[in-house]
Design a protein around this motif. Structure first.
Motif, PDB file in Angstrom:
ATOM      1  N   TYR A 144      23.792  -2.869  -1.201  1.00  0.00           N
ATOM      2  CA  TYR A 144      22.358  -2.583  -1.166  1.00  0.00           C
ATOM      3  C   TYR A 144      22.076  -1.231  -0.511  1.00  0.00           C
ATOM      4  O   TYR A 144      22.769  -0.823   0.422  1.00  0.00           O
ATOM      5  N   LEU A 145      21.021  -0.571  -1.001  1.00  0.00           N
ATOM      6  CA  LEU A 145      20.449   0.590  -0.335  1.00  0.00           C
ATOM      7  C   LEU A 145      19.080   0.166   0.158  1.00  0.00           C
ATOM      8  O   LEU A 145      18.259  -0.327  -0.619  1.00  0.00           O
ATOM      9  N   VAL A 146      18.826   0.340   1.454  1.00  0.00           N
ATOM     10  CA  VAL A 146      17.555  -0.060   2.055  1.00  0.00           C
ATOM     11  C   VAL A 146      16.805   1.198   2.486  1.00  0.00           C
ATOM     12  O   VAL A 146      17.387   2.111   3.065  1.00  0.00           O
ATOM     13  N   TYR A 147      15.507   1.228   2.179  1.00  0.00           N
ATOM     14  CA  TYR A 147      14.688   2.352   2.644  1.00  0.00           C
ATOM     15  C   TYR A 147      13.276   1.891   2.963  1.00  0.00           C
ATOM     16  O   TYR A 147      12.808   0.852   2.506  1.00  0.00           O
ATOM     17  N   CYS A 148      12.611   2.696   3.793  1.00  0.00           N
ATOM     18  CA  CYS A 148      11.209   2.464   4.152  1.00  0.00           C
ATOM     19  C   CYS A 148      10.513   3.815   4.165  1.00  0.00           C
ATOM     20  O   CYS A 148      10.929   4.734   3.460  1.00  0.00           O
ATOM     21  N   ARG A 149       9.481   3.969   4.941  1.00  0.00           N
ATOM     22  CA  ARG A 149       8.732   5.229   4.974  1.00  0.00           C
ATOM     23  C   ARG A 149       9.491   6.320   5.713  1.00  0.00           C
ATOM     24  O   ARG A 149       9.677   7.409   5.203  1.00  0.00           O
ATOM     25  N   SER A 150       9.939   6.016   6.948  1.00  0.00           N
ATOM     26  CA  SER A 150      10.585   7.063   7.745  1.00  0.00           C
ATOM     27  C   SER A 150      11.928   6.663   8.359  1.00  0.00           C
ATOM     28  O   SER A 150      12.573   7.480   8.990  1.00  0.00           O
ATOM     29  N   GLY A 151      12.326   5.431   8.206  1.00  0.00           N
ATOM     30  CA  GLY A 151      13.644   5.009   8.672  1.00  0.00           C
ATOM     31  C   GLY A 151      13.672   3.892   9.694  1.00  0.00           C
ATOM     32  O   GLY A 151      14.711   3.273   9.900  1.00  0.00           O
ATOM     33  N   GLY A 152      12.566   3.604  10.346  1.00  0.00           N
ATOM     34  CA  GLY A 152      12.541   2.571  11.385  1.00  0.00           C
ATOM     35  C   GLY A 152      12.733   1.162  10.850  1.00  0.00           C
ATOM     36  O   GLY A 152      13.598   0.415  11.323  1.00  0.00           O
ATOM     37  N   GLU A 193       0.831  -1.205   0.000  1.00  0.00           N
ATOM     38  CA  GLU A 193       0.000   0.000   0.000  1.00  0.00           C
ATOM     39  C   GLU A 193       0.873   1.267   0.000  1.00  0.00           C
ATOM     40  O   GLU A 193       0.574   2.238  -0.697  1.00  0.00           O
ATOM     41  N   GLU A 194       1.934   1.246   0.776  1.00  0.00           N
ATOM     42  CA  GLU A 194       2.835   2.398   0.830  1.00  0.00           C
ATOM     43  C   GLU A 194       3.570   2.584  -0.499  1.00  0.00           C
ATOM     44  O   GLU A 194       3.783   3.718  -0.945  1.00  0.00           O
ATOM     45  N   ILE A 195       3.917   1.506  -1.136  1.00  0.00           N
ATOM     46  CA  ILE A 195       4.658   1.561  -2.399  1.00  0.00           C
ATOM     47  C   ILE A 195       3.818   2.187  -3.511  1.00  0.00           C
ATOM     48  O   ILE A 195       4.352   2.812  -4.426  1.00  0.00           O
ATOM     49  N   GLN A 196       2.495   2.068  -3.415  1.00  0.00           N
ATOM     50  CA  GLN A 196       1.625   2.661  -4.425  1.00  0.00           C
ATOM     51  C   GLN A 196       1.790   4.182  -4.519  1.00  0.00           C
ATOM     52  O   GLN A 196       1.512   4.780  -5.548  1.00  0.00           O
ATOM     53  N   ASP A 197       2.278   4.797  -3.466  1.00  0.00           N
ATOM     54  CA  ASP A 197       2.505   6.249  -3.468  1.00  0.00           C
ATOM     55  C   ASP A 197       3.769   6.640  -4.221  1.00  0.00           C
ATOM     56  O   ASP A 197       4.030   7.822  -4.411  1.00  0.00           O
ATOM     57  N   GLY A 198       4.552   5.655  -4.624  1.00  0.00           N
ATOM     58  CA  GLY A 198       5.777   5.910  -5.371  1.00  0.00           C
ATOM     59  C   GLY A 198       6.965   5.203  -4.748  1.00  0.00           C
ATOM     60  O   GLY A 198       6.960   4.902  -3.550  1.00  0.00           O
ATOM     61  N   HIS A 199       7.956   4.917  -5.564  1.00  0.00           N
ATOM     62  CA  HIS A 199       9.151   4.214  -5.106  1.00  0.00           C
ATOM     63  C   HIS A 199      10.349   4.650  -5.939  1.00  0.00           C
ATOM     64  O   HIS A 199      10.184   5.288  -6.980  1.00  0.00           O
ATOM     65  N   LEU A 200      11.523   4.297  -5.484  1.00  0.00           N
ATOM     66  CA  LEU A 200      12.732   4.600  -6.247  1.00  0.00           C
ATOM     67  C   LEU A 200      12.788   3.683  -7.473  1.00  0.00           C
ATOM     68  O   LEU A 200      12.339   2.532  -7.417  1.00  0.00           O
ATOM     69  N   ALA A 227      10.828  -4.757  -3.974  1.00  0.00           N
ATOM     70  CA  ALA A 227       9.932  -4.598  -2.831  1.00  0.00           C
ATOM     71  C   ALA A 227       9.920  -5.863  -1.982  1.00  0.00           C
ATOM     72  O   ALA A 227       9.569  -6.941  -2.469  1.00  0.00           O
ATOM     73  N   TYR A 228      10.339  -5.729  -0.732  1.00  0.00           N
ATOM     74  CA  TYR A 228      10.282  -6.801   0.265  1.00  0.00           C
ATOM     75  C   TYR A 228       9.551  -6.239   1.472  1.00  0.00           C
ATOM     76  O   TYR A 228      10.121  -5.471   2.244  1.00  0.00           O
ATOM     77  N   ASP A 229       8.296  -6.586   1.629  1.00  0.00           N
ATOM     78  CA  ASP A 229       7.469  -6.075   2.720  1.00  0.00           C
ATOM     79  C   ASP A 229       8.014  -6.551   4.068  1.00  0.00           C
ATOM     80  O   ASP A 229       8.000  -7.745   4.374  1.00  0.00           O
ATOM     81  N   PHE A 230       8.495  -5.608   4.867  1.00  0.00           N
ATOM     82  CA  PHE A 230       9.068  -5.920   6.178  1.00  0.00           C
ATOM     83  C   PHE A 230       8.074  -6.662   7.065  1.00  0.00           C
ATOM     84  O   PHE A 230       8.458  -7.499   7.870  1.00  0.00           O
ATOM     85  N   LYS A 231       6.794  -6.346   6.902  1.00  0.00           N
ATOM     86  CA  LYS A 231       5.756  -6.919   7.764  1.00  0.00           C
ATOM     87  C   LYS A 231       5.243  -8.279   7.291  1.00  0.00           C
ATOM     88  O   LYS A 231       4.487  -8.933   7.997  1.00  0.00           O
ATOM     89  N   ALA A 232       5.661  -8.707   6.109  1.00  0.00           N
ATOM     90  CA  ALA A 232       5.160  -9.964   5.545  1.00  0.00           C
ATOM     91  C   ALA A 232       5.898 -11.170   6.116  1.00  0.00           C
ATOM     92  O   ALA A 232       7.086 -11.090   6.434  1.00  0.00           O
ATOM     93  N   PRO A 233       5.176 -12.296   6.232  1.00  0.00           N
ATOM     94  CA  PRO A 233       5.853 -13.533   6.651  1.00  0.00           C
ATOM     95  C   PRO A 233       6.947 -13.892   5.639  1.00  0.00           C
ATOM     96  O   PRO A 233       6.795 -13.675   4.441  1.00  0.00           O
TER      97      PRO A 233
END
Length: 130
Positions: free
Chosen positions: A88-96, A55-62, A67-73
């Motif tokens: 690798y460069l890793v990013y999310c919404r705000s850094g956590g 859902e967050e990726i739908q707003d745009g991505h590099l 895409a590897y959803d951190f919250k997914a099993p």
């Protein structure tokens, strides 16, 4: 006799070092942000990992981000399957989540990991919308 002793010591050290676990190697972890992100991706030929939700990726991505959803099993299993010798460069919404992902990658023995400071919210570059 001294030369033989030194030779044997050298051989033992070489055997120990070559057989040592990945714990002796250290991950290069660099925090990048702002205008440096695009330059570092290009210069270092980084593989970009977006660890946000679909859902967050739908707003745009590099561009070219995987895409590897951190919250997914199975998230850690996906990371473990990646080549550890690539950068690798890793990013999310705000850094956590990206910070936690970098820690996982360090524990898995990745050689070089860049973390986007402040996540996509702090990034002011061009985003791609699918």
């Amino acid at each position: 006799m001294k030369n033989i002793k030194k030779l044997l010591q050298t051989i033992l050290v070489l055997i120990f070092v070559s057989a040592a676990p990945a714990a002796f190697s250290q991950t290069i972890h660099i925090l990048v942000g702002g205008k440096k992100v695009d330059r570092v991706i290009y210069k270092k030929k980084l593989q970009v990992l977006d660890v946000r939700t679909p859902e967050e990726i739908q707003d745009g991505h590099l561009p070219n981000a995987i895409a590897y959803d951190f919250k997914a099993p199975g998230f850690e299993s996906k990371l473990a399957a990646l080549p550890r010798d690539k950068a690798y460069l890793v990013y999310c919404r705000s850094g956590g989540r990206s910070a936690r992902t970098v820690e996982i990658m360090k524990n898995l023995g990745f050689a070089e990991v860049y973390e986007m400071k402040g996540g996509i919210l702090a990034y002011k570059g061009k985003l791609v919308k699918d």
